[in-house]
Design a protein around this motif. Structure first.
Motif, PDB file in Angstrom:
ATOM      1  N   TYR A 108       0.825  -1.201   0.000  1.00 40.07           N
ATOM      2  CA  TYR A 108       0.000   0.000   0.000  1.00 40.07           C
ATOM      3  C   TYR A 108       0.864   1.257   0.000  1.00 40.07           C
ATOM      4  N   TRP A 109       1.864   1.305   0.892  1.00 39.62           N
ATOM      5  CA  TRP A 109       2.670   2.526   0.991  1.00 39.62           C
ATOM      6  C   TRP A 109       3.641   2.680  -0.168  1.00 39.62           C
ATOM      7  N   VAL A 110       4.084   1.573  -0.748  1.00 44.94           N
ATOM      8  CA  VAL A 110       4.889   1.665  -1.966  1.00 44.94           C
ATOM      9  C   VAL A 110       4.061   2.317  -3.074  1.00 44.94           C
ATOM     10  N   THR A 111       2.789   1.934  -3.162  1.00 47.77           N
ATOM     11  CA  THR A 111       1.899   2.506  -4.175  1.00 47.77           C
ATOM     12  C   THR A 111       1.651   3.988  -3.906  1.00 47.77           C
ATOM     13  N   ILE A 112       1.459   4.347  -2.647  1.00 50.39           N
ATOM     14  CA  ILE A 112       1.266   5.751  -2.283  1.00 50.39           C
ATOM     15  C   ILE A 112       2.502   6.570  -2.663  1.00 50.39           C
ATOM     16  N   ILE A 113       3.680   6.064  -2.325  1.00 50.45           N
ATOM     17  CA  ILE A 113       4.920   6.774  -2.651  1.00 50.45           C
ATOM     18  C   ILE A 113       5.072   6.905  -4.164  1.00 50.45           C
ATOM     19  N   ALA A 114       4.674   5.865  -4.896  1.00 50.66           N
ATOM     20  CA  ALA A 114       4.741   5.931  -6.354  1.00 50.66           C
ATOM     21  C   ALA A 114       3.840   7.041  -6.885  1.00 50.66           C
ATOM     22  N   THR A 115       2.666   7.214  -6.287  1.00 50.28           N
ATOM     23  CA  THR A 115       1.772   8.288  -6.743  1.00 50.28           C
ATOM     24  C   THR A 115       2.365   9.665  -6.436  1.00 50.28           C
ATOM     25  N   THR A 116       3.091   9.770  -5.321  1.00 54.44           N
ATOM     26  CA  THR A 116       3.653  11.077  -4.972  1.00 54.44           C
ATOM     27  C   THR A 116       4.828  11.449  -5.867  1.00 54.44           C
ATOM     28  N   THR A 117       5.647  10.467  -6.228  1.00 54.52           N
ATOM     29  CA  THR A 117       6.793  10.766  -7.089  1.00 54.52           C
ATOM     30  C   THR A 117       6.341  11.105  -8.507  1.00 54.52           C
ATOM     31  N   VAL A 118       5.427  10.319  -9.052  1.00 58.81           N
ATOM     32  CA  VAL A 118       4.944  10.626 -10.400  1.00 58.81           C
ATOM     33  C   VAL A 118       4.131  11.913 -10.371  1.00 58.81           C
ATOM     34  N   GLY A 119       3.431  12.172  -9.270  1.00 58.59           N
ATOM     35  CA  GLY A 119       2.695  13.420  -9.146  1.00 58.59           C
ATOM     36  C   GLY A 119       3.615  14.624  -9.145  1.00 58.59           C
ATOM     37  N   THR A 120       4.760  14.487  -8.490  1.00 62.57           N
ATOM     38  CA  THR A 120       5.747  15.577  -8.443  1.00 62.57           C
ATOM     39  C   THR A 120       6.279  15.908  -9.831  1.00 62.57           C
ATOM     40  N   THR A 121       6.769  14.902 -10.542  1.00 58.71           N
ATOM     41  CA  THR A 121       7.375  15.155 -11.851  1.00 58.71           C
ATOM     42  C   THR A 121       6.319  15.528 -12.893  1.00 58.71           C
ATOM     43  N   LEU A 122       5.116  14.947 -12.787  1.00 55.45           N
ATOM     44  CA  LEU A 122       4.052  15.270 -13.746  1.00 55.45           C
ATOM     45  C   LEU A 122       3.602  16.720 -13.590  1.00 55.45           C
ATOM     46  N   ALA A 123       3.431  17.149 -12.333  1.00 61.69           N
ATOM     47  CA  ALA A 123       3.028  18.536 -12.088  1.00 61.69           C
ATOM     48  C   ALA A 123       4.109  19.498 -12.552  1.00 61.69           C
ATOM     49  N   ASP A 124       5.364  19.174 -12.272  1.00 61.02           N
ATOM     50  CA  ASP A 124       6.469  20.036 -12.705  1.00 61.02           C
ATOM     51  C   ASP A 124       6.548  20.094 -14.233  1.00 61.02           C
ATOM     52  N   PHE A 125       6.302  18.961 -14.886  1.00 56.64           N
ATOM     53  CA  PHE A 125       6.324  18.919 -16.350  1.00 56.64           C
ATOM     54  C   PHE A 125       5.226  19.806 -16.929  1.00 56.64           C
ATOM     55  N   ALA A 126       4.014  19.690 -16.359  1.00 56.47           N
ATOM     56  CA  ALA A 126       2.896  20.497 -16.856  1.00 56.47           C
ATOM     57  C   ALA A 126       3.107  21.984 -16.575  1.00 56.47           C
ATOM     58  N   ASP A 127       3.568  22.285 -15.358  1.00 57.05           N
ATOM     59  CA  ASP A 127       3.721  23.682 -14.953  1.00 57.05           C
ATOM     60  C   ASP A 127       4.863  24.382 -15.684  1.00 57.05           C
ATOM     61  N   ARG A 128       6.000  23.680 -15.826  1.00 55.56           N
ATOM     62  CA  ARG A 128       7.213  24.335 -16.320  1.00 55.56           C
ATOM     63  C   ARG A 128       7.505  24.029 -17.794  1.00 55.56           C
ATOM     64  N   SER A 129       7.416  22.753 -18.170  1.00 56.96           N
ATOM     65  CA  SER A 129       7.749  22.400 -19.551  1.00 56.96           C
ATOM     66  C   SER A 129       6.619  22.746 -20.526  1.00 56.96           C
ATOM     67  N   LEU A 130       5.361  22.528 -20.119  1.00 56.69           N
ATOM     68  CA  LEU A 130       4.232  22.833 -20.993  1.00 56.69           C
ATOM     69  C   LEU A 130       3.777  24.277 -20.873  1.00 56.69           C
TER      70      LEU A 130
END
Length: 251
Positions: free
Chosen positions: A73-95
């Motif tokens: 469960y917590w591995v999955t939660i951590i996975a959502t936080t890491t992909v959430g971090t890079t995805l948000a940064d990609f949308a905010d800064r790169s796009l």
């Protein structure tokens, strides 16, 4: 997949330990995501793809599991936080969407996810997460909430000019207000849970940035690798000392 034990859900019981680990996990998502995209120079897009693959593998394993597994469960939660971090940064800064635009888009997606989940399953309470269909809604909603948290945290700290410590105080204060509402009002517990779940992510985002950003930018300039390792150890210690039980499923 639908014939799971109806007595328990496949998510943890909501306790103080749950929230402590959740905040640590969201902070780890920020430092870990930044370590991949910035320290390793993989960039936001490549890091997002890598973490998205990890997230999908973890979700599939979580859905296929026949009972609550705290490590998974917590591995999955951590996975959502890491992909959430890079995805948000990609949308905010790169796009070029910007923090405000990204936050508004993700708020819409999050609310849409909750609405579709409610209309399909009749409830968005975590105690109903005991079937494959409910789990899919659960993890999609969490994915949106984690990504929103990164964008919202960055917008508050940077664009709004509050800085990392100021933003942490804001989100910490809002979480305290939810705690007071929990004990002093009759606001539906499911609503309070999701509000708290969403707010812990920007709190973790600004705390993570505070730890690893340069001193000139208001951070402590800690190593992203060192901060990430320390957070992993903290989560492991909490999970070892405090046994987590599955939430009792709604009947």
């Amino acid at each position: 997949m639908e014939k799971l034990n109806s007595a328990v859900a496949k998510v943890p019981e909501i306790t103080l330990v749950f929230w402590i680990i959740k905040i640590a996990a969201t902070t780890l998502g920020e430092t870990g995501g930044d370590a991949a995209s910035m320290s390793l120079n993989l960039g936001y897009l490549v890091s997002t793809i890598i973490f998205a693959v990890v997230f999908l593998i973890a979700v599939v394993a979580q859905v296929k599991a026949d009972r609550f597994n705290p490590v998974l469960y917590w591995v999955t939660i951590i996975a959502t936080t890491t992909v959430g971090t890079t995805l948000a940064d990609f949308a905010d800064r790169s796009l070029g969407i910007g923090y405000a635009g990204g936050s508004l888009l993700l708020i819409f997606l999050l609310l849409a996810s909750l609405l579709v989940w409610y209309r399909t399953m009749g409830s968005v309470a975590v105690t109903t997460v005991s079937s494959a269909k409910a789990e899919m809604f659960y993890w999609v909603t969490i994915m949106f909430s984690q990504t929103l948290g990164t964008a919202l945290g960055d917008w508050t700290a940077d664009t709004a000019g509050l800085g990392y410590s100021g933003a942490a105080l804001i989100f910490g204060g809002l979480l305290l207000a939810l705690v007071i509402a929990y004990y002093a009002t009759q606001i539906p517990r499911t609503l309070l849970f999701w509000a708290a779940f969403i707010l812990t992510r920007p709190l973790g985002a600004v705390v993570g940035d505070f730890l690893d950003k340069p001193i000139a930018n208001g951070g402590l300039a800690m190593s992203r690798y060192g901060a990430s390792i320390a957070l992993v150890l903290f989560i492991l210690v909490c999970g070892s000392i405090f046994r987590q039980r599955p939430a009792e499923a709604a009947h």
